[in-house]
Design a protein around this motif. Structure first.
Motif, mmCIF file in Angstrom:
data_model
loop_
_atom_site.group_PDB
_atom_site.id
_atom_site.type_symbol
_atom_site.label_atom_id
_atom_site.label_comp_id
_atom_site.label_asym_id
_atom_site.label_seq_id
_atom_site.Cartn_x
_atom_site.Cartn_y
_atom_site.Cartn_z
ATOM 1 N N ALA A 38 -4.057 -2.586 11.388
ATOM 2 C CA ALA A 38 -3.429 -2.949 10.117
ATOM 3 C C ALA A 38 -2.736 -4.304 10.234
ATOM 4 O O ALA A 38 -1.941 -4.538 11.142
ATOM 5 C CB ALA A 38 -2.427 -1.874 9.700
ATOM 6 N N VAL A 39 -3.042 -5.192 9.296
ATOM 7 C CA VAL A 39 -2.418 -6.518 9.287
ATOM 8 C C VAL A 39 -1.003 -6.395 8.730
ATOM 9 O O VAL A 39 -0.797 -5.780 7.680
ATOM 10 C CB VAL A 39 -3.243 -7.499 8.431
ATOM 11 C CG1 VAL A 39 -2.552 -8.861 8.363
ATOM 12 C CG2 VAL A 39 -4.655 -7.628 8.994
ATOM 13 N N PRO A 40 0.006 -6.956 9.395
ATOM 14 C CA PRO A 40 1.381 -6.887 8.878
ATOM 15 C C PRO A 40 1.497 -7.523 7.492
ATOM 16 O O PRO A 40 0.841 -8.525 7.204
ATOM 17 C CB PRO A 40 2.192 -7.674 9.919
ATOM 18 C CG PRO A 40 1.362 -7.639 11.163
ATOM 19 C CD PRO A 40 -0.060 -7.637 10.701
ATOM 20 N N ASP A 41 2.328 -6.937 6.648
ATOM 21 C CA ASP A 41 2.528 -7.460 5.299
ATOM 22 C C ASP A 41 2.945 -8.928 5.333
ATOM 23 O O ASP A 41 2.536 -9.723 4.481
ATOM 24 C CB ASP A 41 3.583 -6.639 4.558
ATOM 25 C CG ASP A 41 3.090 -5.251 4.197
ATOM 26 O OD1 ASP A 41 1.852 -5.066 4.153
ATOM 27 O OD2 ASP A 41 3.926 -4.362 3.955
ATOM 28 N N ALA A 42 3.781 -9.286 6.302
ATOM 29 C CA ALA A 42 4.276 -10.656 6.375
ATOM 30 C C ALA A 42 3.129 -11.654 6.556
ATOM 31 O O ALA A 42 3.142 -12.746 5.973
ATOM 32 C CB ALA A 42 5.280 -10.790 7.511
ATOM 33 N N LYS A 43 2.119 -11.282 7.370
ATOM 34 C CA LYS A 43 0.980 -12.186 7.577
ATOM 35 C C LYS A 43 0.135 -12.284 6.315
ATOM 36 O O LYS A 43 -0.394 -13.371 5.987
ATOM 37 C CB LYS A 43 0.115 -11.706 8.745
ATOM 38 C CG LYS A 43 0.699 -11.968 10.112
ATOM 39 C CD LYS A 43 -0.364 -11.875 11.209
ATOM 40 C CE LYS A 43 -1.261 -13.083 11.258
ATOM 41 N NZ LYS A 43 -2.189 -13.065 12.416
#
Length: 438
Positions: free
Chosen positions: A236-241
């Protein structure tokens, strides 16, 4: 394999039926207008069309209708701009004329009145001009030239020469494919800016997303380059990225063409039995359906296919689309048809459903296929909203598309460049196409 005499006869009959009717003055009376320049519904309007353009929009009681104009009762119906397929394909001249014109009609039948063709081939420019002259029933075509890829471009000098050649031939944009070396890409990009032609499509691995954005690539089709940049196959890609790349994309002014539904097929997360049951497959040649089926079966049984990784990628793509939308990145509707189980025109409806699943509202999805398409192509023509002076590409619906995206399929008819096709005629022609493939 040569077609049977029966199939040839059916195809020729289809060609005759596909000849377009002439444009005439026409008025939609008492219709609910979905203007698409704002999130609103204008009730009880009259929309007048003359010479392929919208010449009047206003309350039914005070809007003049030219004498002799065809009057269509729009009471209880909804009128919206035609849709764009911003990553579509036009058959090459090597394929039968009847097949090509059937594909073009499949787009129109589903309210797709503009197609950005992304796989140029000799002869397509003539097809574009024939569509403009209304010599066949077809969407408005904007065409990329033959692609720039590692197979077609072997040097920076060849890239420069090819850009100048395609500009001179009159292609609308350049198509970038995979495998293009970075120095060849850079030569293409520099020359494209010099001669004034845009470039769009894929992000070659040697180039990378950030360099492509900085180089001025106009559209990023299939969200290409994004998952690689975000390392979206690993988890899962972090929301921040996601928010960071959305901000960078918005500030750079890039456009994205997501093609969400097709990528689920190509990554192997779509159920094959479900794909094979699509009712619209009857409008494609059986040989094509078999090729698609074989390709999907081979993908699923390939030892390198990893279902868990594929699902992770698709989940990240859905979150990425939502982040790009929320971050103000300009989105263009596209489904990459015809492609594997992606039937021209019909695939747009499946694409819009996946955009709903990603968290986009019906208005925003419709805007990606109407207003945004007109904005992207504003240097070519004026369309994408219901306003005076716009090209008369319209869809008349039996239900409000702002309430439910599925209502896009509840058509009463389609208009392309001021030429009106009632739904009964559309269905008759679709029946002929299906019959030609039996």
């Amino acid at each position: 394999m040569k077609p049977s005499l029966c199939l040839v006869g059916m195809a020729l009959m289809l060609f005759v039926a596909l000849e377009p009717s002439s444009a005439q003055d026409l008025a939609f009376i008492g219709v609910n207008v979905v203007p698409m320049d704002r999130d609103a519904l204008l009730n009880d309007q009259t929309v007048v069309v003359r010479d392929g353009r919208i010449s009047g929009v206003g309350p039914t009681g005070s809007t003049r209708v030219p004498e002799g104009a065809l009057r269509l009762d729009g009471r209880g119906k909804y009128l919206m701009p035609g849709l764009g397929e911003m990553h579509g394909h036009i058959p090459s001249p090597l394929q039968a004329r009847e097949f090509t014109e059937a594909v073009l009609f499949l787009y129109v039948a589903n309210g797709v009145t503009t197609v950005r063709g992304m796989q140029g081939a000799p002869g397509q420019l003539d097809l574009r001009e024939r569509a403009k002259r209304a010599e066949l029933m077809a969407p408005n075509l904007y065409l990329a030239g033959p692609p720039f890829s590692g197979k077609t471009i072997k040097s920076a000098e060849e890239a420069i020469q090819t850009v100048r050649q395609q500009k001179g031939e009159g292609w609308d944009l350049l198509k970038v494919l995979t495998g293009l070396a970075r120095d060849h890409y850079d030569a293409m990009a520099r020359t494209a800016k010099e001669v004034g032609i845009s470039f769009a499509g894929h992000v070659p691995a040697d180039v990378g997303l950030l360099h492509a954005i900085k180089s001025g690539q106009e559209t990023f089709d299939h969200l290409d380059g994004y998952i690689e940049y975000l390392q979206g196959e690993k988890g899962a890609v972090p929301d921040a990225k996601l928010q960071e790349i959305a901000k960078l994309s918005r500030e750079a002014g890039v456009w994205v063409v997501p093609t969400m539904a097709l990528w689920e097929t190509l990554r192997g997360t779509a159920d094959l039995a479900t794909l094979r049951a699509y009712p619209e497959l009857k409008y494609m040649p059986p040989q094509q359906i078999q090729q698609w089926t074989s390709a999907q079966e081979n993908l699923l049984k390939n030892s390198e296919f990893k279902p868990d990784v594929a699902r992770t990628v698709i989940q990240n793509r859905m979150r990425l689309l939502k982040a790009l939308h929320d971050g103000g990145v300009k989105i263009l509707l596209g489904s990459d048809a015809p492609q594997r189980f992606s039937v021209p025109g019909f695939s747009i409806h499946r694409e819009m459903k996946r955009m709903v699943d990603a968290g986009m509202k019906p208005y925003d999805i419709l805007r990606s296929g109407t207003y945004n398409v007109g904005l992207y192509l504003k240097e070519k023509d004026s369309f994408g909203t219901i306003e005076v002076g716009r090209r008369a590409d319209l869809i008349l619906l039996d239900a409000n598309p702002l309430e439910d995206i599925d209502n896009i399929a509840r058509r009463s008819g389609v208009m392309v460049r001021g030429r009106w096709l009632p739904e009964r005629e559309i269905q008759s022609r679709l029946d002929q196409i299906a019959a030609s493939h039996r």
